[in-house]
Design an enzyme around this catalytic site. Structure first.
Site, short mmCIF file in Angstrom:
data_model
loop_
_atom_site.label_atom_id
_atom_site.label_comp_id
_atom_site.label_asym_id
_atom_site.label_seq_id
_atom_site.Cartn_x
_atom_site.Cartn_y
_atom_site.Cartn_z
N SER A 10 -23.62 62.25 -2.82
CA SER A 10 -22.89 63.22 -3.64
C SER A 10 -21.85 62.57 -4.28
O SER A 10 -21.06 61.81 -3.92
CB SER A 10 -22.24 64.09 -2.55
OG SER A 10 -21.23 64.78 -2.96
N HIS A 35 -27.04 64.30 -5.43
CA HIS A 35 -26.32 65.55 -4.96
C HIS A 35 -25.18 65.87 -6.02
O HIS A 35 -24.12 65.34 -5.96
CB HIS A 35 -26.11 65.58 -3.51
CG HIS A 35 -25.40 66.85 -3.01
ND1 HIS A 35 -26.41 67.87 -2.36
CD2 HIS A 35 -24.49 67.29 -2.59
CE1 HIS A 35 -25.78 68.78 -1.90
NE2 HIS A 35 -24.47 68.44 -1.99
N ASP A 37 -22.05 68.67 -6.26
CA ASP A 37 -21.11 69.73 -5.81
C ASP A 37 -20.24 70.51 -6.63
O ASP A 37 -19.61 70.02 -7.32
CB ASP A 37 -20.30 69.09 -4.83
CG ASP A 37 -20.90 68.60 -3.43
OD1 ASP A 37 -21.87 69.41 -2.95
OD2 ASP A 37 -20.81 67.64 -3.08
N MET A 39 -17.90 73.50 -7.41
CA MET A 39 -17.07 73.98 -6.61
C MET A 39 -16.12 75.00 -7.58
O MET A 39 -15.68 74.51 -8.58
CB MET A 39 -16.08 73.45 -5.87
CG MET A 39 -16.71 72.50 -5.00
SD MET A 39 -15.55 71.69 -3.48
CE MET A 39 -16.78 70.51 -2.81
N HIS A 68 -25.77 71.78 -5.82
CA HIS A 68 -25.24 72.74 -4.62
C HIS A 68 -24.04 73.62 -5.03
O HIS A 68 -23.03 73.07 -5.55
CB HIS A 68 -24.76 71.58 -3.41
CG HIS A 68 -24.24 72.45 -2.50
ND1 HIS A 68 -23.38 71.76 -1.34
CD2 HIS A 68 -24.00 73.56 -1.81
CE1 HIS A 68 -23.04 72.45 -0.67
NE2 HIS A 68 -23.36 73.86 -0.76
N MET A 70 -21.29 75.91 -4.72
CA MET A 70 -20.32 76.50 -3.96
C MET A 70 -19.36 77.46 -4.72
O MET A 70 -18.10 77.14 -5.03
CB MET A 70 -19.36 75.31 -3.13
CG MET A 70 -20.34 74.80 -1.89
SD MET A 70 -19.64 73.04 -1.49
CE MET A 70 -20.24 72.07 -2.84
N MET A 139 -24.86 73.01 6.15
CA MET A 139 -23.42 72.42 6.17
C MET A 139 -22.91 71.97 7.48
O MET A 139 -22.84 72.95 8.33
CB MET A 139 -22.52 73.49 5.43
CG MET A 139 -22.56 73.83 4.01
SD MET A 139 -22.29 72.55 2.74
CE MET A 139 -21.00 71.49 3.18
N ASP A 177 -25.36 68.39 5.08
CA ASP A 177 -24.15 67.98 4.08
C ASP A 177 -23.03 67.92 4.94
O ASP A 177 -22.57 69.14 5.21
CB ASP A 177 -24.42 68.98 3.10
CG ASP A 177 -23.30 68.73 1.65
OD1 ASP A 177 -22.61 67.69 2.27
OD2 ASP A 177 -23.47 69.42 0.69
C1 DX5 Z 1 -18.76 69.38 0.73
C2 DX5 Z 1 -19.85 68.86 0.01
C3 DX5 Z 1 -20.59 67.79 0.17
C4 DX5 Z 1 -19.54 66.38 0.16
C5 DX5 Z 1 -20.05 65.47 1.31
O1 DX5 Z 1 -18.26 70.84 0.52
O2 DX5 Z 1 -20.72 69.92 -0.08
O3 DX5 Z 1 -21.60 67.68 -0.55
O4 DX5 Z 1 -19.86 65.76 -0.81
O5 DX5 Z 1 -18.98 64.55 1.48
P1 DX5 Z 1 -18.85 63.66 2.82
O6 DX5 Z 1 -20.31 63.00 2.73
O7 DX5 Z 1 -17.97 62.69 2.48
O8 DX5 Z 1 -18.74 64.51 3.98
ZN ZN Z 2 -22.69 69.55 -1.14
#
Ligand code: DX5
Ligand code: ZN
Length: 208
Positions: A10, A35, A37, A39, A68, A70, A139, A177
């Site tokens: 990620s 990956h 993320d 947000m 992903h 969010m 998650m 994740d």
């Molecule tokens: C959290 C993300 C994850 C995050 C995981 O909301 O969706 O993808 O990057 O990070 P680690 O591996 O540090 O928990």
């Molecule tokens: Zn993620």
């Protein structure tokens, strides 16, 4: 190196000022998926990046992008992520009432639809959707931030999803994740995860 799972580093834990260097690192260490993320500051209390940055990164590597979302209202914006080069596009069931329609629209656009659940959402919330997705993202932390501690009870959901997949001959892969490091990785694999998402552990070198 052969792994029994797909590794999806990620870039949330990468240095955002030189993301192309992070892509090189993922290539050098044979990451299977990147990956990404996304947000939006609404669905989760954090803001990261969006379509222009994903589009800019797309030409810098041939590794598939595992996006992903969010974000609130993913149906309003999903086409932008498809146009930016997502290979898998995962949204949250908690963010979309018409999840079936969105999963079909993503597939219709030639991209693999994924669905994700936060720790407080049971697998049963996905029962009508499982035939229509290529990836289920469990998650194992509350989404929004990297570097959190894995919630072990979430791994039961991985077992449940693998069981349903086998019984009903579905084709989705199960991704996990959040909070995966060298100590928790064996637990996640034991539960049956197909894809391991790793942010902080990958970029600190704890997971290879
Ligand atoms: C959290 C993300 C994850 C995050 C995981 O909301 O969706 O993808 O990057 O990070 P680690 O591996 O540090 O928990
Ligand atoms: Zn993620």
């Amino acid at each position: 190196m052969t792994r029994s799972y797909l590794l999806a580093p990620s870039i949330l834990s990468a240095d955002f000022s030189c993301l192309t260097d992070s892509l090189r690192r993922i290539e050098e260490r044979n990451g299977d998926l990147v990956h990404i993320d996304v947000m939006d500051g609404h669905f989760v209390p954090n803001l990261t990046l969006g379509p222009p940055i994903i589009k800019a990164l797309r030409s810098k590597t041939s590794i598939p992008f595992d996006v992903h979302l969010m974000t609130a209202n993913p149906a309003e914006t999903f086409m932008q992520y498809i146009d930016s080069g997502a290979d898998y596009l995962t949204f949250h069931i908690e963010a979309e009432i018409h999840a079936h329609r969105l999963a079909l629209a993503i597939r219709e656009a030639g991209v693999k639809p994924g669905i994700s659940i936060v720790p407080s959402t049971p697998v049963s919330a996905l029962s009508e959707l499982l035939p229509y997705v290529d990836l289920v993202l469990v998650m194992s932390v509350n989404p929004g931030f990297g570097g959190q501690v894995l919630i072990p009870s979430c791994l039961e959901k991985v077992r449940e999803l693998k069981k349903i997949k086998q019984e009903k001959h579905f084709s989705y892969i199960v991704s996990v994740d959040g909070g995966i490091n060298s100590l928790t990785l064996p637990l996640v694999l034991d539960a049956g995860a197909d894809v391991i998402v790793s942010g902080s552990a990958f970029f600190t070198g704890d997971i290879d």
